[in-house]
Write a protein that holds these residues in place. Sequence first.
Motif, short mmCIF file in Angstrom:
data_model
loop_
_atom_site.label_atom_id
_atom_site.label_comp_id
_atom_site.label_asym_id
_atom_site.label_seq_id
_atom_site.Cartn_x
_atom_site.Cartn_y
_atom_site.Cartn_z
N LYS A 111 0.80 -1.07 0.00
CA LYS A 111 0.03 0.14 -0.13
C LYS A 111 1.01 1.44 -0.12
O LYS A 111 0.35 2.30 -0.19
CB LYS A 111 -0.91 -0.07 1.04
CG LYS A 111 -1.79 -1.04 1.40
CD LYS A 111 -2.67 -1.58 0.17
CE LYS A 111 -3.47 -2.85 0.15
NZ LYS A 111 -4.34 -3.09 -1.22
N TYR A 112 2.23 1.13 0.40
CA TYR A 112 3.00 2.26 0.40
C TYR A 112 3.62 2.63 -0.90
O TYR A 112 4.33 3.79 -0.99
CB TYR A 112 4.21 2.09 1.37
CG TYR A 112 3.43 2.29 2.78
CD1 TYR A 112 3.67 3.32 3.68
CD2 TYR A 112 2.84 1.07 3.64
CE1 TYR A 112 3.47 3.61 4.79
CE2 TYR A 112 2.72 1.27 4.82
CZ TYR A 112 2.74 2.32 5.55
OH TYR A 112 2.34 2.54 6.77
N PHE A 113 3.28 1.68 -2.00
CA PHE A 113 3.82 2.13 -3.47
C PHE A 113 2.69 1.66 -4.26
O PHE A 113 2.98 0.96 -5.16
CB PHE A 113 5.16 1.49 -3.41
CG PHE A 113 6.08 2.46 -4.21
CD1 PHE A 113 6.45 3.69 -3.40
CD2 PHE A 113 6.80 2.36 -5.54
CE1 PHE A 113 7.54 4.53 -4.07
CE2 PHE A 113 7.59 3.11 -5.89
CZ PHE A 113 8.06 4.42 -5.20
N SER A 114 1.70 2.30 -4.41
CA SER A 114 0.61 1.74 -5.31
C SER A 114 0.58 2.79 -6.29
O SER A 114 1.35 3.47 -6.60
CB SER A 114 -0.62 1.84 -4.32
OG SER A 114 -1.13 3.34 -4.04
N ASP A 115 -0.42 2.28 -7.26
CA ASP A 115 -0.49 2.97 -8.66
C ASP A 115 -0.95 4.48 -8.51
O ASP A 115 -0.44 5.54 -9.05
CB ASP A 115 -1.49 2.11 -9.40
CG ASP A 115 -2.92 2.23 -8.89
OD1 ASP A 115 -2.90 1.56 -7.87
OD2 ASP A 115 -3.73 2.78 -9.47
N THR A 116 -1.70 4.71 -7.47
CA THR A 116 -2.14 5.94 -7.00
C THR A 116 -0.91 6.78 -6.58
O THR A 116 -0.79 7.98 -7.13
CB THR A 116 -3.30 6.03 -5.90
OG1 THR A 116 -4.08 5.20 -6.10
CG2 THR A 116 -3.78 7.49 -5.60
N ILE A 117 0.01 6.22 -5.91
CA ILE A 117 1.31 6.94 -5.62
C ILE A 117 2.05 7.27 -6.83
O ILE A 117 2.73 8.35 -7.06
CB ILE A 117 1.75 6.20 -4.60
CG1 ILE A 117 1.22 6.31 -3.27
CG2 ILE A 117 3.30 6.78 -4.31
CD1 ILE A 117 2.00 5.45 -2.06
N PHE A 118 2.04 6.44 -7.93
CA PHE A 118 2.74 6.56 -9.00
C PHE A 118 2.16 7.83 -9.95
O PHE A 118 2.94 8.64 -10.28
CB PHE A 118 2.95 5.45 -9.83
CG PHE A 118 3.51 4.15 -9.33
CD1 PHE A 118 5.12 4.74 -9.00
CD2 PHE A 118 3.29 3.02 -9.52
CE1 PHE A 118 5.91 3.62 -8.89
CE2 PHE A 118 4.28 2.08 -9.21
CZ PHE A 118 5.56 2.44 -8.85
#
Length: 540
Positions: A111-118
Amino acid sequence: MRIPSQDEVARSIRASLRVIWAVSRGSRPYLRFALQKRAIGLYTAVSALILGLVLAWQVEGRRAEFHCAAVAGVCACCWVFEVLPLPITALLPAILLPILDVVSAKTIATKYFSDTIFVFIGGFVMALAMQKWGLHKRIALAIVRIIGVKPRMLLFGVMFAVWFLSMWMSNTATAMAMLPSALAIIENLEEDVEPARIKKFSVGLFLSIAFAAGIGGIATTIGTPPNLVLLKVFDEQFPQAENVMTFSKWFVFGLPTALIFFFICYAFFAIFYCPWRNSINIEKSVIRQQYRALGDMKLEEKLVAIAFVVLAICWMTLGGLNLFLFEIPGWKEIFPGGDKSDQIKDGTVALIAAVTRRENGVETEVRDMLMDWETMRGMPWDLVLLFGGGFALAAGFTASGLDSYMADGLKSFEDWPIFVFVAIIAVVSATITSFSSNTATANMLLPATASLAQGINVHPLIVMIPCALSCSFAFMFPYSTPPNVIVFGSGRLRMVDMMVAGFVMNILGLVVTLLVTFTLVPLVWGFNPLDSSVPAGWVP
Protein backbone atom coordinates in the motif's frame (compact mmCIF):
# COMPACT_ATOMS: atom_id res chain seq x y z
CA MET A 1 -18.47 17.29 67.53
CA ARG A 2 -17.21 20.89 67.66
CA ILE A 3 -18.15 23.08 64.71
CA PRO A 4 -15.17 25.22 63.58
CA SER A 5 -15.58 28.96 63.66
CA GLN A 6 -15.55 31.16 60.57
CA ASP A 7 -12.03 32.38 61.41
CA GLU A 8 -10.73 28.81 61.66
CA VAL A 9 -12.32 27.90 58.32
CA ALA A 10 -10.80 30.99 56.72
CA ARG A 11 -7.35 30.16 58.11
CA SER A 12 -7.65 26.57 56.83
CA ILE A 13 -8.63 27.75 53.35
CA ARG A 14 -5.73 30.23 53.25
CA ALA A 15 -3.30 27.51 54.39
CA SER A 16 -4.60 25.13 51.71
CA LEU A 17 -4.27 27.77 49.01
CA ARG A 18 -0.66 28.46 50.08
CA VAL A 19 0.14 24.74 49.79
CA ILE A 20 -1.49 24.50 46.36
CA TRP A 21 0.38 27.61 45.19
CA ALA A 22 3.70 26.22 46.46
CA VAL A 23 3.13 22.88 44.74
CA SER A 24 2.03 24.55 41.50
CA ARG A 25 5.13 26.77 41.46
CA GLY A 26 7.35 23.78 41.85
CA SER A 27 5.54 21.82 39.14
CA ARG A 28 5.25 24.58 36.57
CA PRO A 29 7.67 22.94 34.10
CA TYR A 30 5.62 19.75 34.25
CA LEU A 31 2.33 21.65 33.83
CA ARG A 32 3.75 23.54 30.85
CA PHE A 33 4.80 20.25 29.27
CA ALA A 34 1.43 18.64 30.06
CA LEU A 35 -0.41 21.45 28.33
CA GLN A 36 1.77 21.41 25.23
CA LYS A 37 0.19 20.26 21.99
CA ARG A 38 2.45 17.26 21.54
CA ALA A 39 2.06 16.10 25.14
CA ILE A 40 -1.73 16.23 24.87
CA GLY A 41 -1.52 14.27 21.64
CA LEU A 42 0.77 11.66 23.21
CA TYR A 43 -1.57 11.10 26.16
CA THR A 44 -4.56 10.91 23.83
CA ALA A 45 -2.81 8.47 21.48
CA VAL A 46 -1.81 6.16 24.35
CA SER A 47 -5.36 6.34 25.73
CA ALA A 48 -6.82 5.47 22.29
CA LEU A 49 -4.48 2.48 21.99
CA ILE A 50 -5.30 1.18 25.48
CA LEU A 51 -9.04 1.69 24.94
CA GLY A 52 -8.95 -0.19 21.63
CA LEU A 53 -7.02 -3.11 23.14
CA VAL A 54 -9.39 -3.32 26.12
CA LEU A 55 -12.47 -3.30 23.86
CA ALA A 56 -10.88 -5.97 21.62
CA TRP A 57 -10.46 -8.14 24.72
CA GLN A 58 -13.95 -7.44 26.11
CA VAL A 59 -16.13 -7.58 22.96
CA GLU A 60 -16.36 -11.14 21.70
CA GLY A 61 -15.69 -11.73 18.00
CA ARG A 62 -14.55 -8.12 17.30
CA ARG A 63 -10.85 -8.40 18.03
CA ALA A 64 -9.58 -7.37 14.57
CA GLU A 65 -12.05 -4.47 14.29
CA PHE A 66 -11.05 -2.90 17.61
CA HIS A 67 -7.35 -3.52 17.00
CA CYS A 68 -7.68 -1.60 13.72
CA ALA A 69 -9.69 1.13 15.47
CA ALA A 70 -6.90 1.44 18.05
CA VAL A 71 -4.30 1.93 15.31
CA ALA A 72 -6.54 4.46 13.56
CA GLY A 73 -6.97 6.35 16.85
CA VAL A 74 -3.23 6.45 17.48
CA CYS A 75 -2.53 7.73 13.94
CA ALA A 76 -5.31 10.33 14.14
CA CYS A 77 -4.00 11.72 17.45
CA CYS A 78 -0.40 11.79 16.20
CA TRP A 79 -1.42 13.51 12.96
CA VAL A 80 -3.68 16.12 14.55
CA PHE A 81 -1.34 16.99 17.44
CA GLU A 82 1.89 16.35 15.47
CA VAL A 83 3.31 14.12 18.19
CA LEU A 84 5.72 12.70 15.60
CA PRO A 85 6.68 14.04 12.18
CA LEU A 86 3.77 13.30 9.82
CA PRO A 87 5.65 10.81 7.59
CA ILE A 88 6.90 8.90 10.68
CA THR A 89 3.32 8.60 11.93
CA ALA A 90 2.39 7.30 8.48
CA LEU A 91 4.68 4.31 9.09
CA LEU A 92 2.82 3.27 12.25
CA PRO A 93 0.13 1.24 10.36
CA ALA A 94 2.93 -0.83 8.76
CA ILE A 95 4.20 -1.63 12.28
CA LEU A 96 1.05 -1.92 14.38
CA LEU A 97 -1.40 -3.61 11.98
CA PRO A 98 0.78 -6.75 11.46
CA ILE A 99 1.76 -6.88 15.18
CA LEU A 100 -1.93 -6.79 16.19
CA ASP A 101 -2.73 -9.47 13.56
CA VAL A 102 -5.04 -7.24 11.53
CA VAL A 103 -3.30 -7.71 8.18
CA SER A 104 -0.01 -9.27 7.09
CA ALA A 105 3.16 -7.21 6.68
CA LYS A 106 3.47 -8.37 3.07
CA THR A 107 0.00 -7.06 2.23
CA ILE A 108 0.36 -3.76 4.06
CA ALA A 109 3.76 -3.02 2.49
CA THR A 110 2.25 -2.92 -1.03
CA LYS A 111 0.00 0.00 0.00
CA TYR A 112 3.00 2.29 0.40
CA PHE A 113 3.83 2.16 -3.31
CA SER A 114 0.57 1.76 -5.18
CA ASP A 115 -0.50 2.95 -8.64
CA THR A 116 -2.08 6.06 -7.07
CA ILE A 117 1.28 7.03 -5.58
CA PHE A 118 2.80 6.64 -9.04
CA VAL A 119 0.30 9.25 -10.26
CA PHE A 120 1.61 11.64 -7.60
CA ILE A 121 5.26 10.87 -8.43
CA GLY A 122 4.72 11.35 -12.17
CA GLY A 123 2.82 14.58 -11.65
CA PHE A 124 5.49 15.95 -9.34
CA VAL A 125 8.26 15.05 -11.79
CA MET A 126 6.43 17.18 -14.34
CA ALA A 127 6.22 20.04 -11.82
CA LEU A 128 9.92 19.75 -10.98
CA ALA A 129 10.82 19.85 -14.67
CA MET A 130 8.78 23.03 -15.10
CA GLN A 131 10.54 24.56 -12.10
CA LYS A 132 14.00 23.51 -13.29
CA TRP A 133 13.63 25.31 -16.62
CA GLY A 134 11.54 28.23 -15.32
CA LEU A 135 8.49 27.39 -17.40
CA HIS A 136 6.12 28.04 -14.48
CA LYS A 137 7.42 31.60 -14.09
CA ARG A 138 7.07 32.26 -17.83
CA ILE A 139 3.46 31.03 -17.80
CA ALA A 140 2.58 33.10 -14.72
CA LEU A 141 4.13 36.35 -15.99
CA ALA A 142 2.69 35.84 -19.49
CA ILE A 143 -0.82 35.55 -18.07
CA VAL A 144 -0.39 38.73 -16.01
CA ARG A 145 1.02 40.61 -19.04
CA ILE A 146 -1.88 39.60 -21.25
CA ILE A 147 -4.65 40.39 -18.76
CA GLY A 148 -3.36 43.83 -17.71
CA VAL A 149 -2.09 45.80 -14.73
CA LYS A 150 -5.09 47.81 -13.51
CA PRO A 151 -5.75 46.82 -9.88
CA ARG A 152 -8.70 44.53 -10.55
CA MET A 153 -7.21 43.12 -13.73
CA LEU A 154 -3.86 42.59 -12.02
CA LEU A 155 -5.60 40.78 -9.17
CA PHE A 156 -7.41 38.60 -11.69
CA GLY A 157 -4.21 37.88 -13.62
CA VAL A 158 -2.22 36.90 -10.54
CA MET A 159 -5.04 34.71 -9.22
CA PHE A 160 -5.67 33.06 -12.57
CA ALA A 161 -1.99 32.26 -13.08
CA VAL A 162 -1.72 30.68 -9.62
CA TRP A 163 -5.06 28.89 -10.06
CA PHE A 164 -4.07 27.39 -13.42
CA LEU A 165 -0.58 26.30 -12.38
CA SER A 166 -1.78 24.72 -9.14
CA MET A 167 -3.91 22.28 -11.16
CA TRP A 168 -0.71 20.62 -12.34
CA MET A 169 1.95 21.62 -9.83
CA SER A 170 2.47 21.65 -6.10
CA ASN A 171 0.55 24.58 -4.64
CA THR A 172 3.70 25.36 -2.66
CA ALA A 173 5.79 25.78 -5.82
CA THR A 174 3.02 27.80 -7.45
CA ALA A 175 2.80 30.25 -4.57
CA MET A 176 6.59 30.54 -4.45
CA ALA A 177 6.70 31.30 -8.19
CA MET A 178 4.20 34.17 -7.96
CA LEU A 179 5.24 35.73 -4.65
CA PRO A 180 8.39 37.54 -5.97
CA SER A 181 6.35 39.15 -8.76
CA ALA A 182 3.68 40.31 -6.30
CA LEU A 183 6.33 41.75 -3.98
CA ALA A 184 7.95 43.62 -6.88
CA ILE A 185 4.60 45.10 -7.90
CA ILE A 186 3.78 46.30 -4.37
CA GLU A 187 7.28 47.70 -3.79
CA ASN A 188 7.04 49.61 -7.09
CA LEU A 189 3.69 51.05 -6.05
CA GLU A 190 5.03 52.15 -2.67
CA GLU A 191 7.61 54.32 -4.42
CA ASP A 192 4.87 56.42 -6.04
CA VAL A 193 1.90 56.01 -3.69
CA GLU A 194 1.64 56.41 0.06
CA PRO A 195 1.89 52.87 1.56
CA ALA A 196 -1.26 53.39 3.66
CA ARG A 197 -3.32 53.91 0.49
CA ILE A 198 -2.33 50.54 -0.99
CA LYS A 199 -2.27 48.59 2.28
CA LYS A 200 -5.63 46.93 1.67
CA PHE A 201 -4.83 46.09 -1.94
CA SER A 202 -1.49 44.64 -0.84
CA VAL A 203 -3.19 42.40 1.75
CA GLY A 204 -5.75 41.22 -0.81
CA LEU A 205 -3.10 40.47 -3.44
CA PHE A 206 -1.00 38.29 -1.12
CA LEU A 207 -4.01 36.47 0.36
CA SER A 208 -5.39 35.80 -3.12
CA ILE A 209 -2.17 33.99 -4.08
CA ALA A 210 -2.52 31.52 -1.20
CA PHE A 211 -6.26 30.99 -1.68
CA ALA A 212 -6.09 30.60 -5.47
CA ALA A 213 -3.40 27.92 -5.04
CA GLY A 214 -5.73 25.87 -2.84
CA ILE A 215 -8.73 26.34 -5.12
CA GLY A 216 -6.93 25.44 -8.36
CA GLY A 217 -5.72 22.15 -6.94
CA ILE A 218 -9.21 20.67 -6.73
CA ALA A 219 -9.57 20.72 -10.54
CA THR A 220 -7.39 17.64 -11.13
CA THR A 221 -6.58 14.43 -9.30
CA ILE A 222 -2.92 15.46 -8.98
CA GLY A 223 -3.61 19.08 -7.98
CA THR A 224 -3.99 18.46 -4.26
CA PRO A 225 -3.23 15.43 -2.01
CA PRO A 226 -6.82 14.88 -0.72
CA ASN A 227 -7.96 14.13 -4.28
CA LEU A 228 -5.41 11.33 -4.62
CA VAL A 229 -6.35 10.00 -1.18
CA LEU A 230 -9.98 9.95 -2.31
CA LEU A 231 -9.11 7.92 -5.41
CA LYS A 232 -7.17 5.30 -3.49
CA VAL A 233 -9.62 4.99 -0.58
CA PHE A 234 -12.46 4.62 -3.07
CA ASP A 235 -10.58 1.83 -4.87
CA GLU A 236 -9.90 0.09 -1.55
CA GLN A 237 -13.45 0.33 -0.26
CA PHE A 238 -15.24 -0.37 -3.56
CA PRO A 239 -12.92 -2.61 -5.60
CA GLN A 240 -15.72 -3.75 -7.93
CA ALA A 241 -16.48 -0.21 -9.14
CA GLU A 242 -14.91 -0.02 -12.62
CA ASN A 243 -13.81 3.23 -14.32
CA VAL A 244 -15.63 5.35 -11.75
CA MET A 245 -12.82 7.52 -10.35
CA THR A 246 -10.56 8.39 -13.28
CA PHE A 247 -8.57 11.50 -14.17
CA SER A 248 -10.96 12.42 -16.97
CA LYS A 249 -14.14 12.04 -14.92
CA TRP A 250 -12.70 14.00 -12.04
CA PHE A 251 -11.54 16.73 -14.44
CA VAL A 252 -15.04 17.05 -15.91
CA PHE A 253 -16.29 17.59 -12.35
CA GLY A 254 -13.29 19.35 -10.80
CA LEU A 255 -12.69 22.03 -13.43
CA PRO A 256 -16.18 23.62 -13.20
CA THR A 257 -16.03 23.35 -9.40
CA ALA A 258 -12.65 25.07 -9.23
CA LEU A 259 -13.80 27.67 -11.76
CA ILE A 260 -16.94 28.52 -9.78
CA PHE A 261 -15.00 28.91 -6.55
CA PHE A 262 -12.26 30.88 -8.33
CA PHE A 263 -14.72 33.52 -9.56
CA ILE A 264 -16.38 33.72 -6.14
CA CYS A 265 -12.96 34.19 -4.52
CA TYR A 266 -11.98 36.82 -7.10
CA ALA A 267 -15.25 38.71 -6.59
CA PHE A 268 -14.65 38.76 -2.83
CA PHE A 269 -11.17 40.27 -3.16
CA ALA A 270 -12.14 42.62 -5.99
CA ILE A 271 -15.04 44.07 -3.96
CA PHE A 272 -13.42 44.32 -0.53
CA TYR A 273 -9.72 44.77 -1.24
CA CYS A 274 -9.44 46.69 -4.51
CA PRO A 275 -9.96 50.49 -4.76
CA TRP A 276 -13.15 51.60 -6.49
CA ARG A 277 -11.42 54.39 -8.33
CA ASN A 278 -8.25 54.39 -10.39
CA SER A 279 -6.26 55.84 -7.51
CA ILE A 280 -3.51 53.27 -7.94
CA ASN A 281 -1.38 53.33 -11.06
CA ILE A 282 0.71 50.23 -11.68
CA GLU A 283 3.60 50.51 -14.12
CA LYS A 284 3.57 47.88 -16.87
CA SER A 285 7.35 48.06 -16.88
CA VAL A 286 7.56 45.96 -13.68
CA ILE A 287 5.95 42.91 -15.28
CA ARG A 288 7.66 43.60 -18.61
CA GLN A 289 11.12 43.73 -17.03
CA GLN A 290 10.57 40.48 -15.13
CA TYR A 291 9.34 38.74 -18.28
CA ARG A 292 12.28 40.02 -20.36
CA ALA A 293 14.68 38.83 -17.68
CA LEU A 294 13.63 35.28 -18.53
CA GLY A 295 15.04 35.70 -22.03
CA ASP A 296 13.86 33.81 -25.10
CA MET A 297 12.05 30.53 -24.57
CA LYS A 298 14.69 27.81 -24.49
CA LEU A 299 14.38 24.49 -26.30
CA GLU A 300 14.17 22.70 -22.96
CA GLU A 301 11.18 24.82 -21.93
CA LYS A 302 9.44 23.99 -25.20
CA LEU A 303 10.02 20.26 -24.74
CA VAL A 304 8.75 20.37 -21.15
CA ALA A 305 5.68 22.31 -22.34
CA ILE A 306 5.01 19.68 -25.01
CA ALA A 307 5.40 16.88 -22.46
CA PHE A 308 3.05 18.75 -20.12
CA VAL A 309 0.31 19.04 -22.76
CA VAL A 310 0.74 15.43 -23.94
CA LEU A 311 0.54 14.12 -20.37
CA ALA A 312 -2.66 16.06 -19.68
CA ILE A 313 -4.28 14.81 -22.91
CA CYS A 314 -3.22 11.20 -22.24
CA TRP A 315 -4.66 11.32 -18.73
CA MET A 316 -7.96 12.77 -19.94
CA THR A 317 -8.41 10.25 -22.79
CA LEU A 318 -6.98 7.11 -21.15
CA GLY A 319 -10.30 5.41 -20.41
CA GLY A 320 -12.49 7.50 -22.70
CA LEU A 321 -13.92 10.95 -22.27
CA ASN A 322 -17.64 11.51 -21.81
CA LEU A 323 -18.60 14.99 -23.03
CA PHE A 324 -22.34 14.43 -22.45
CA LEU A 325 -23.23 14.95 -26.15
CA PHE A 326 -20.71 12.39 -27.39
CA GLU A 327 -18.06 10.05 -26.02
CA ILE A 328 -14.42 9.66 -27.06
CA PRO A 329 -13.16 6.06 -26.69
CA GLY A 330 -10.08 5.49 -24.54
CA TRP A 331 -6.70 4.94 -26.18
CA LYS A 332 -5.71 2.19 -23.73
CA GLU A 333 -8.01 -0.22 -25.57
CA ILE A 334 -5.53 -0.49 -28.47
CA PHE A 335 -3.09 -2.36 -26.19
CA PRO A 336 -3.40 -6.06 -25.26
CA GLY A 337 -5.54 -6.30 -22.16
CA GLY A 338 -6.35 -2.58 -22.31
CA ASP A 339 -10.07 -3.33 -22.16
CA LYS A 340 -9.61 -4.47 -18.55
CA SER A 341 -10.42 -1.69 -16.07
CA ASP A 342 -7.23 -2.08 -14.02
CA GLN A 343 -4.73 -3.12 -16.70
CA ILE A 344 -3.51 0.38 -17.64
CA LYS A 345 -4.20 3.19 -15.16
CA ASP A 346 -3.34 6.84 -14.60
CA GLY A 347 -0.17 5.81 -12.76
CA THR A 348 1.12 4.06 -15.89
CA VAL A 349 0.75 7.27 -17.90
CA ALA A 350 2.46 9.31 -15.17
CA LEU A 351 5.47 6.97 -15.12
CA ILE A 352 5.81 7.04 -18.93
CA ALA A 353 5.89 10.83 -18.81
CA ALA A 354 8.38 10.82 -15.91
CA VAL A 355 10.77 8.41 -17.65
CA THR A 356 10.48 10.32 -20.94
CA ARG A 357 11.42 13.61 -19.30
CA ARG A 358 14.29 11.91 -17.52
CA GLU A 359 15.85 10.42 -20.63
CA ASN A 360 15.09 13.05 -23.27
CA GLY A 361 18.48 14.75 -23.50
CA VAL A 362 18.91 18.05 -25.32
CA GLU A 363 22.08 19.20 -27.08
CA THR A 364 23.06 22.60 -25.72
CA GLU A 365 26.45 24.18 -24.98
CA VAL A 366 26.65 21.72 -22.10
CA ARG A 367 24.66 18.54 -22.61
CA ASP A 368 21.91 18.31 -20.01
CA MET A 369 18.75 16.36 -19.29
CA LEU A 370 15.24 17.70 -19.04
CA MET A 371 15.22 16.08 -15.61
CA ASP A 372 18.16 14.86 -13.55
CA TRP A 373 18.42 13.05 -10.24
CA GLU A 374 19.73 16.16 -8.49
CA THR A 375 16.44 17.90 -9.30
CA MET A 376 14.53 14.76 -8.34
CA ARG A 377 15.88 15.17 -4.82
CA GLY A 378 13.28 17.91 -4.50
CA MET A 379 10.54 15.28 -4.62
CA PRO A 380 8.52 15.43 -1.36
CA TRP A 381 9.14 11.83 -0.33
CA ASP A 382 7.58 12.63 3.04
CA LEU A 383 4.26 13.09 1.23
CA VAL A 384 4.73 9.73 -0.51
CA LEU A 385 4.99 8.10 2.92
CA LEU A 386 2.01 10.10 4.15
CA PHE A 387 -0.09 8.85 1.24
CA GLY A 388 1.08 5.30 1.91
CA GLY A 389 0.13 5.50 5.57
CA GLY A 390 -3.39 6.60 4.71
CA PHE A 391 -3.76 3.84 2.13
CA ALA A 392 -2.43 1.26 4.59
CA LEU A 393 -4.93 2.42 7.19
CA ALA A 394 -7.76 2.16 4.64
CA ALA A 395 -6.62 -1.39 3.81
CA GLY A 396 -6.75 -2.20 7.51
CA PHE A 397 -10.35 -0.95 7.69
CA THR A 398 -11.31 -3.39 4.93
CA ALA A 399 -9.23 -6.37 6.06
CA SER A 400 -10.42 -6.20 9.67
CA GLY A 401 -14.06 -5.61 8.79
CA LEU A 402 -14.06 -2.31 10.67
CA ASP A 403 -15.66 -0.55 7.69
CA SER A 404 -18.61 -3.00 7.73
CA TYR A 405 -18.87 -2.77 11.51
CA MET A 406 -19.05 1.03 11.33
CA ALA A 407 -21.57 0.81 8.50
CA ASP A 408 -23.84 -1.44 10.56
CA GLY A 409 -23.61 0.92 13.52
CA LEU A 410 -24.60 3.91 11.38
CA LYS A 411 -27.76 2.36 9.96
CA SER A 412 -29.84 3.99 12.68
CA PHE A 413 -29.16 7.35 10.97
CA GLU A 414 -30.57 6.15 7.65
CA ASP A 415 -33.67 8.34 7.92
CA TRP A 416 -31.75 11.57 8.41
CA PRO A 417 -31.80 13.98 5.43
CA ILE A 418 -28.74 13.44 3.24
CA PHE A 419 -28.25 17.20 3.04
CA VAL A 420 -27.61 17.27 6.80
CA PHE A 421 -24.97 14.54 6.54
CA VAL A 422 -23.14 16.29 3.70
CA ALA A 423 -23.16 19.63 5.57
CA ILE A 424 -21.82 18.02 8.77
CA ILE A 425 -19.09 16.18 6.86
CA ALA A 426 -18.02 19.37 5.05
CA VAL A 427 -17.92 21.44 8.26
CA VAL A 428 -16.00 18.78 10.22
CA SER A 429 -13.48 18.26 7.40
CA ALA A 430 -12.87 22.00 6.91
CA THR A 431 -12.48 22.51 10.67
CA ILE A 432 -9.98 19.69 11.21
CA THR A 433 -7.91 20.59 8.12
CA SER A 434 -7.51 24.13 9.48
CA PHE A 435 -5.41 22.70 12.31
CA SER A 436 -3.89 19.65 10.62
CA SER A 437 -2.32 18.56 7.35
CA ASN A 438 -4.94 18.22 4.61
CA THR A 439 -3.43 14.87 3.61
CA ALA A 440 -3.63 13.56 7.17
CA THR A 441 -7.20 14.84 7.52
CA ALA A 442 -8.24 13.08 4.31
CA ASN A 443 -6.52 9.88 5.48
CA MET A 444 -8.50 10.00 8.72
CA LEU A 445 -11.94 10.95 7.41
CA LEU A 446 -12.37 9.38 3.96
CA PRO A 447 -12.43 5.72 5.13
CA ALA A 448 -15.03 6.73 7.74
CA THR A 449 -17.21 8.49 5.13
CA ALA A 450 -17.04 5.40 2.90
CA SER A 451 -18.35 3.34 5.82
CA LEU A 452 -20.99 5.99 6.49
CA ALA A 453 -22.25 5.69 2.91
CA GLN A 454 -22.66 1.94 3.29
CA GLY A 455 -24.25 2.31 6.71
CA ILE A 456 -26.99 4.74 5.63
CA ASN A 457 -27.13 3.23 2.10
CA VAL A 458 -26.41 6.32 0.00
CA HIS A 459 -24.17 6.73 -3.02
CA PRO A 460 -20.57 6.83 -1.66
CA LEU A 461 -19.50 9.77 -3.81
CA ILE A 462 -22.13 12.06 -2.34
CA VAL A 463 -20.38 11.91 1.04
CA MET A 464 -16.77 11.20 0.02
CA ILE A 465 -16.37 14.02 -2.51
CA PRO A 466 -17.50 16.84 -0.16
CA CYS A 467 -15.12 15.45 2.45
CA ALA A 468 -12.19 15.56 0.00
CA LEU A 469 -13.10 19.04 -1.25
CA SER A 470 -13.40 20.46 2.26
CA CYS A 471 -9.99 19.03 3.19
CA SER A 472 -8.49 21.40 0.58
CA PHE A 473 -10.23 24.49 1.99
CA ALA A 474 -7.74 25.47 4.68
CA PHE A 475 -7.71 29.26 4.52
CA MET A 476 -7.87 30.59 8.09
CA PHE A 477 -4.40 30.15 9.61
CA PRO A 478 -0.82 30.49 8.33
CA TYR A 479 0.03 26.93 9.36
CA SER A 480 -3.04 25.41 7.69
CA THR A 481 -1.33 24.92 4.31
CA PRO A 482 2.09 25.72 2.76
CA PRO A 483 0.85 28.58 0.50
CA ASN A 484 -0.53 30.31 3.61
CA VAL A 485 2.88 30.01 5.28
CA ILE A 486 4.63 31.38 2.18
CA VAL A 487 2.51 34.52 1.80
CA PHE A 488 2.45 35.11 5.55
CA GLY A 489 6.23 34.95 5.52
CA SER A 490 6.31 37.95 3.18
CA GLY A 491 5.81 40.15 6.25
CA ARG A 492 2.90 41.93 4.58
CA LEU A 493 0.11 40.21 6.49
CA ARG A 494 -1.17 40.12 10.04
CA MET A 495 -2.76 37.07 11.61
CA VAL A 496 -6.11 38.85 11.77
CA ASP A 497 -5.95 39.58 8.02
CA MET A 498 -5.71 35.90 7.18
CA MET A 499 -8.24 34.81 9.81
CA VAL A 500 -10.97 37.22 8.69
CA ALA A 501 -10.59 36.55 4.97
CA GLY A 502 -10.03 32.83 5.59
CA PHE A 503 -13.20 32.52 7.67
CA VAL A 504 -15.24 34.11 4.87
CA MET A 505 -13.63 31.81 2.29
CA ASN A 506 -14.34 28.76 4.45
CA ILE A 507 -18.03 29.71 4.55
CA LEU A 508 -18.08 30.31 0.79
CA GLY A 509 -16.26 26.99 0.29
CA LEU A 510 -18.96 25.22 2.28
CA VAL A 511 -21.65 26.77 0.07
CA VAL A 512 -19.80 25.76 -3.12
CA THR A 513 -19.27 22.23 -1.79
CA LEU A 514 -22.97 21.74 -1.05
CA LEU A 515 -23.92 23.24 -4.42
CA VAL A 516 -21.69 21.00 -6.55
CA THR A 517 -22.39 17.90 -4.42
CA PHE A 518 -26.08 17.99 -5.30
CA THR A 519 -25.68 19.19 -8.91
CA LEU A 520 -22.37 18.37 -10.63
CA VAL A 521 -21.58 15.13 -8.78
CA PRO A 522 -24.86 13.41 -9.76
CA LEU A 523 -24.58 14.82 -13.30
CA VAL A 524 -21.06 13.51 -13.91
CA TRP A 525 -21.48 10.13 -12.21
CA GLY A 526 -25.12 9.62 -13.15
CA PHE A 527 -27.33 9.13 -10.09
CA ASN A 528 -30.17 10.82 -8.24
CA PRO A 529 -28.73 12.58 -5.16
CA LEU A 530 -32.01 12.52 -3.25
CA ASP A 531 -32.83 8.87 -3.95
CA SER A 532 -29.56 6.99 -4.27
CA SER A 533 -27.95 3.94 -2.73
CA VAL A 534 -24.68 2.04 -2.97
CA PRO A 535 -24.74 0.66 -6.55
CA ALA A 536 -25.20 -3.07 -6.82
CA GLY A 537 -21.93 -4.88 -7.38
CA TRP A 538 -19.68 -2.18 -5.91
CA VAL A 539 -19.15 -4.04 -2.64
CA PRO A 540 -17.73 -7.58 -2.93
